[in-house]
Design an enzyme around this catalytic site. Structure first.
Site, PDB file in Angstrom:
ATOM      1  N   LYS A   1       9.333  10.326  -1.150  1.00  0.00           N
ATOM      2  CA  LYS A   1       8.601   9.670  -0.045  1.00  0.00           C
ATOM      3  C   LYS A   1       9.560   8.843   0.829  1.00  0.00           C
ATOM      4  O   LYS A   1       9.563   8.958   2.049  1.00  0.00           O
ATOM      5  CB  LYS A   1       7.517   8.770  -0.633  1.00  0.00           C
ATOM      6  CG  LYS A   1       6.770   7.941   0.378  1.00  0.00           C
ATOM      7  CD  LYS A   1       6.064   6.751  -0.268  1.00  0.00           C
ATOM      8  CE  LYS A   1       5.942   5.660   0.754  1.00  0.00           C
ATOM      9  NZ  LYS A   1       5.606   4.357   0.278  1.00  0.00           N
TER      10      LYS A   1
ATOM     11  N   THR B   1       6.297   0.301   1.700  1.00  0.00           N
ATOM     12  CA  THR B   1       7.453   1.027   2.265  1.00  0.00           C
ATOM     13  C   THR B   1       6.901   2.115   3.179  1.00  0.00           C
ATOM     14  O   THR B   1       6.263   3.063   2.697  1.00  0.00           O
ATOM     15  CB  THR B   1       8.304   1.678   1.156  1.00  0.00           C
ATOM     16  OG1 THR B   1       8.701   0.665   0.237  1.00  0.00           O
ATOM     17  CG2 THR B   1       9.528   2.351   1.735  1.00  0.00           C
TER      18      THR B   1
ATOM     19  N   LEU C   1       0.842  -1.205   0.000  1.00  0.00           N
ATOM     20  CA  LEU C   1       0.000   0.000   0.000  1.00  0.00           C
ATOM     21  C   LEU C   1       0.873   1.250   0.000  1.00  0.00           C
ATOM     22  O   LEU C   1       2.090   1.166   0.125  1.00  0.00           O
ATOM     23  CB  LEU C   1      -0.901  -0.040   1.231  1.00  0.00           C
ATOM     24  CG  LEU C   1      -1.799  -1.294   1.315  1.00  0.00           C
ATOM     25  CD1 LEU C   1      -2.231  -1.576   2.744  1.00  0.00           C
ATOM     26  CD2 LEU C   1      -3.000  -1.151   0.397  1.00  0.00           C
TER      27      LEU C   1
ATOM     28  N   LYS D   1      15.211  -1.292   4.177  1.00  0.00           N
ATOM     29  CA  LYS D   1      14.706  -0.720   2.919  1.00  0.00           C
ATOM     30  C   LYS D   1      15.001   0.789   2.844  1.00  0.00           C
ATOM     31  O   LYS D   1      15.484   1.291   1.825  1.00  0.00           O
ATOM     32  CB  LYS D   1      13.188  -0.986   2.836  1.00  0.00           C
ATOM     33  CG  LYS D   1      12.436  -0.211   1.782  1.00  0.00           C
ATOM     34  CD  LYS D   1      12.706  -0.692   0.386  1.00  0.00           C
ATOM     35  CE  LYS D   1      11.958   0.175  -0.633  1.00  0.00           C
ATOM     36  NZ  LYS D   1      12.371  -0.105  -1.993  1.00  0.00           N
TER      37      LYS D   1
HETATM   38  P1  NAD Z   1       0.262   2.168  -6.363  1.00  0.00           P
HETATM   39  O1  NAD Z   1      -0.281   3.497  -5.993  1.00  0.00           O
HETATM   40  O2  NAD Z   1       0.390   1.790  -7.795  1.00  0.00           O
HETATM   41  O3  NAD Z   1      -0.596   1.009  -5.637  1.00  0.00           O
HETATM   42  C1  NAD Z   1      -1.166   1.124  -4.368  1.00  0.00           C
HETATM   43  C2  NAD Z   1      -2.576   0.548  -4.437  1.00  0.00           C
HETATM   44  O4  NAD Z   1      -3.132   0.542  -3.119  1.00  0.00           O
HETATM   45  C3  NAD Z   1      -3.511   1.387  -5.320  1.00  0.00           C
HETATM   46  O5  NAD Z   1      -4.063   0.573  -6.347  1.00  0.00           O
HETATM   47  C4  NAD Z   1      -4.572   1.871  -4.357  1.00  0.00           C
HETATM   48  O6  NAD Z   1      -5.872   1.994  -4.929  1.00  0.00           O
HETATM   49  C5  NAD Z   1      -4.516   0.779  -3.293  1.00  0.00           C
HETATM   50  N1  NAD Z   1      -5.164   1.142  -2.041  1.00  0.00           N
HETATM   51  C6  NAD Z   1      -5.309   2.389  -1.503  1.00  0.00           C
HETATM   52  N2  NAD Z   1      -6.045   2.291  -0.371  1.00  0.00           N
HETATM   53  C7  NAD Z   1      -6.329   0.969  -0.189  1.00  0.00           C
HETATM   54  C8  NAD Z   1      -7.073   0.249   0.774  1.00  0.00           C
HETATM   55  N3  NAD Z   1      -7.651   0.869   1.797  1.00  0.00           N
HETATM   56  N4  NAD Z   1      -7.183  -1.092   0.658  1.00  0.00           N
HETATM   57  C9  NAD Z   1      -6.597  -1.738  -0.388  1.00  0.00           C
HETATM   58  N5  NAD Z   1      -5.901  -1.100  -1.357  1.00  0.00           N
HETATM   59  C10 NAD Z   1      -5.768   0.236  -1.253  1.00  0.00           C
HETATM   60  O7  NAD Z   1       1.691   2.060  -5.628  1.00  0.00           O
HETATM   61  P2  NAD Z   1       2.868   1.012  -5.926  1.00  0.00           P
HETATM   62  O8  NAD Z   1       3.820   1.603  -6.888  1.00  0.00           O
HETATM   63  O9  NAD Z   1       2.272  -0.330  -6.183  1.00  0.00           O
HETATM   64  O10 NAD Z   1       3.625   1.033  -4.522  1.00  0.00           O
HETATM   65  C11 NAD Z   1       3.066   0.409  -3.382  1.00  0.00           C
HETATM   66  C12 NAD Z   1       4.096   0.404  -2.267  1.00  0.00           C
HETATM   67  O11 NAD Z   1       5.275  -0.288  -2.719  1.00  0.00           O
HETATM   68  C13 NAD Z   1       4.553   1.797  -1.810  1.00  0.00           C
HETATM   69  O12 NAD Z   1       4.719   1.784  -0.417  1.00  0.00           O
HETATM   70  C14 NAD Z   1       5.883   1.978  -2.539  1.00  0.00           C
HETATM   71  O13 NAD Z   1       6.733   2.876  -1.856  1.00  0.00           O
HETATM   72  C15 NAD Z   1       6.419   0.557  -2.527  1.00  0.00           C
HETATM   73  N6  NAD Z   1       7.373   0.287  -3.601  1.00  0.00           N
HETATM   74  C16 NAD Z   1       7.107   0.708  -4.879  1.00  0.00           C
HETATM   75  C17 NAD Z   1       8.034   0.464  -5.879  1.00  0.00           C
HETATM   76  C18 NAD Z   1       7.778   0.923  -7.297  1.00  0.00           C
HETATM   77  O14 NAD Z   1       8.725   0.938  -8.112  1.00  0.00           O
HETATM   78  N7  NAD Z   1       6.542   1.283  -7.660  1.00  0.00           N
HETATM   79  C19 NAD Z   1       9.235  -0.210  -5.580  1.00  0.00           C
HETATM   80  C20 NAD Z   1       9.458  -0.660  -4.289  1.00  0.00           C
HETATM   81  C21 NAD Z   1       8.518  -0.384  -3.295  1.00  0.00           C
END
Ligand code: NAD
Length: 322
Positions: A270, A120, A89, A195
């Protein structure tokens, strides 16, 4: 009083351990089916897990359904009766709401189930959730990831987990399906510490590479010659070898595709803000981390938050004109 607290904590540990199922964790709830979660859930389905998913975004839910995830219309419906809950999330607040809210995971998960959060976030958030989950007979581990969207898609993510060893071991069959490397970093919250430490170092190195490449090029060196020198000298790093911020030098780097499809600058901001908060809490000096945070924040405020974080090179290059 203290002895009674210790005793009751020990009892909770024992109860949670006894309630654990063995190696039959096949029913999974996946919360957060965004850029990362969509692929991670799809990989679990491919390897034979039954996955029920929840995401408030209808688009995310529909895309996951096409990959074999059964859509649920609430967190409670998603986690009902499953063995393991996985989430990835966006923020501290969302994770706290999803786990500890009135209609959240802890209120509805089956006793003995394991909760794995791969978001994260601030290490204090898993520390807050863990004892409450434990009291309910649930296991909880923080397991953030490195490797980006490509890593999620290709199941090559690195997981850094914090929490009880038994929870980590139980999570391994799932983590091995979704990624290539799994580390147990220590007690609850330590996955997040690893991380955030990694990402602050990556942010600092990326900024330093952009700054020095810009200086050398401005002094008249051929960009390719300069990069070859760095990659064969003491300044070599992941940033110079794999992720060079100068377009056209490393064909697979985001800089060579207009800074698209990498690790978004806004996510770097972030993570650096989370790492800065962590450092502040223990008064650990982070002079370079603080500068990096500010610089990436400036990139974002100029409207380039969606670009890869190596876009900072373009910002520094612009400064040459003044
Ligand atoms: P994203 O915004 O694409 O996905 C997050 C999802 O969570 C969205 O689809 C959103 O609708 C959903 N969400 C929001 N509220 C919710 C709820 N109450 N219940 C269920 N789902 C809910 O983000 P992402 O890129 O997938 O990143 C997610 C996490 O992973 C973050 O913490 C990010 O820092 C970490 N991360 C991302 C990457 C990257 O390259 N994108 C790499 C490593 C770590």
């Amino acid at each position: 009083m203290a002895a009674r607290t210790i005793l009751s904590t020990q009892c909770l540990y024992t109860a949670a351990r006894r309630a654990y199922s063995s190696n039959t964790d096949k029913n999974v709830a996946f919360l957060g089916l965004g850029n990362m979660g969509g692929f991670m859930a799809a990989n679990l389905v491919k390897k034979g897990f039954t996955v029920r998913g929840y995401d408030p975004s209808k688009d995310a839910l529909n895309a996951a359904a096409k990959n074999g995830v059964t859509p649920a219309n609430s967190i409670a419906a998603a986690v009902d009766g499953v063995d393991v809950v996985v989430s990835i999330l966006t923020s501290n607040k969302v994770v706290l709401d999803v786990y500890l809210g009135k209609d959240g995971v802890v209120a509805h998960a089956k006793k003995g189930s394991l909760l794995i959060d791969s978001s994260t976030i601030d290490p204090n958030v898993p520390k807050q959730i863990f004892p409450i989950a434990l009291e309910k007979g649930l296991g909880f581990t923080d397991a953030p990831v490195s490797g980006g969207v490509m890593g999620a898609q290709n199941a090559t993510l690195a997981f850094m987990a914090g929490g009880r060893k038994e929870d980590f071991e139980r999570s391994l069959p799932l983590l091995k399906v979704m990624g290539a490397k799994q580390f147990h970093c220590g007690q609850i919250g330590s996955g997040q510490v690893a991380k955030l430490t990694n990402n602050m170092l990556m942010g600092i190195t990326g900024m330093a590479t952009a700054e020095c490449m810009n200086m050398g090029i401005k002094m008249g060196l051929e960009p390719k010659v300069l990069l070859d020198v760095l990659n064969n000298s003491s300044a070599r790093s992941w940033s110079t070898e794999v992720y060079c911020p100068v377009p056209g030098l490393v064909p697979t780097a985001p800089s060579s595709r207009n800074y698209d499809g990498g690790f978004k600058n806004e996510l770097m901001v972030k993570d650096l803000e989370l790492a800065s908060g962590m450092a502040l809490g223990i008064r650990s000096p982070i002079p370079l981390g603080a500068v990096a945070t500010q610089l990436y924040r400036i990139v974002q405020s100029r409207g380039y938050g969606q670009k890869d974080f190596s876009f900072v090179f373009q910002l520094l290059k612009e400064e040459n004109k003044n």
